[in-house]
Design an enzyme around this catalytic site. Structure first.
Site, short mmCIF file in Angstrom:
data_model
loop_
_atom_site.label_atom_id
_atom_site.label_comp_id
_atom_site.label_asym_id
_atom_site.label_seq_id
_atom_site.Cartn_x
_atom_site.Cartn_y
_atom_site.Cartn_z
N ASP A 7 -59.18 24.26 -61.35
CA ASP A 7 -59.71 22.90 -61.49
C ASP A 7 -60.48 22.62 -60.20
O ASP A 7 -59.89 22.22 -59.21
CB ASP A 7 -58.58 21.90 -61.70
N GLU A 66 -62.84 24.86 -65.31
CA GLU A 66 -63.29 23.68 -66.03
C GLU A 66 -64.79 23.49 -65.81
O GLU A 66 -65.27 23.64 -64.69
CB GLU A 66 -62.51 22.45 -65.54
N ASP A 137 -54.34 17.81 -60.28
CA ASP A 137 -55.24 18.97 -60.14
C ASP A 137 -54.51 20.26 -60.49
O ASP A 137 -55.07 21.16 -61.12
CB ASP A 137 -55.76 19.06 -58.70
#
Length: 185
Positions: A7, A66, A137
């Site tokens: 992330d 992501e 996160d």
């Protein structure tokens, strides 16, 4: 199969390494890289160093990241793009194939809700993986890894109308790696 989920962020970069053996998922390692209050180039350098060390230690076979959220401000999107570039470079330098997933796709595969909030992501990480992520996160990175494993394990198509339903079905077939607080799988 061992997958690294990332992330990306310039202030906090979540990571989650998840192993799948059959339908069983196990967290190998997870956390958040926090480079401190430094100029941007130095923060990105520290994140790159941290990801390099993590990849050498955990030895994932693939990486999943992501994709950029387009609703952010142009400045935020630019900064996120730089952090994503570091994550992609670390994976490429290690020779890992990289797969990208939209935030809503990850949330849908992980929780069954493409608009899941931070609390739901944290709860699902605890329930599905037995993990106790301290920050969203970290939970997001674990979710990115699980999303990729679900796609690989159950040949979820990369595009098409049935993608969401197939992702939910694949995630539902995964078993937790540990027992929950009631002692049931």
């Amino acid at each position: 199969m061992i997958v690294l989920g990332i992330d990306p962020g310039s202030r906090r970069c979540g990571y989650g390494v998840v192993a799948r053996e059959g339908a069983r998922l196990t967290v190998v390692e997870s956390g958040v890289l926090v480079p401190g209050d430094l100029p941007m180039a130095q923060r990105l350098g520290r994140i790159l160093d941290g990801l390099d060390a993590l990849i050498a230690r955990a030895r994932p076979l693939e990486a999943s990241v992501e994709s950029v959220f387009s609703g952010a401000s142009p400045r935020s999107a630019l900064v996120l793009g730089q952090a994503r570039g570091v994550a992609l470079a670390a994976a490429a330098r290690a020779g890992l194939p990289v797969f990208e997933y939209a935030p809503s796709e990850v949330k849908l595969a992980f929780t069954g809700n493409g608009r899941a909030g931070k609390d739901q992501m944290l709860r699902t990480a605890r329930m599905l993986l037995g993990a106790a992520p301290g920050l969203s996160d970290e939970a997001d990175a674990l979710a990115i890894a699980v999303c990729h494993l679900a796609r690989r394990a159950f040949a979820v198509p990369a595009a098409g109308a049935g993608r969401a339903a197939a992702a939910r079905a694949a995630a539902a077939r995964l078993r937790p790696s540990r027992r929950d607080h009631r002692g049931t799988p």
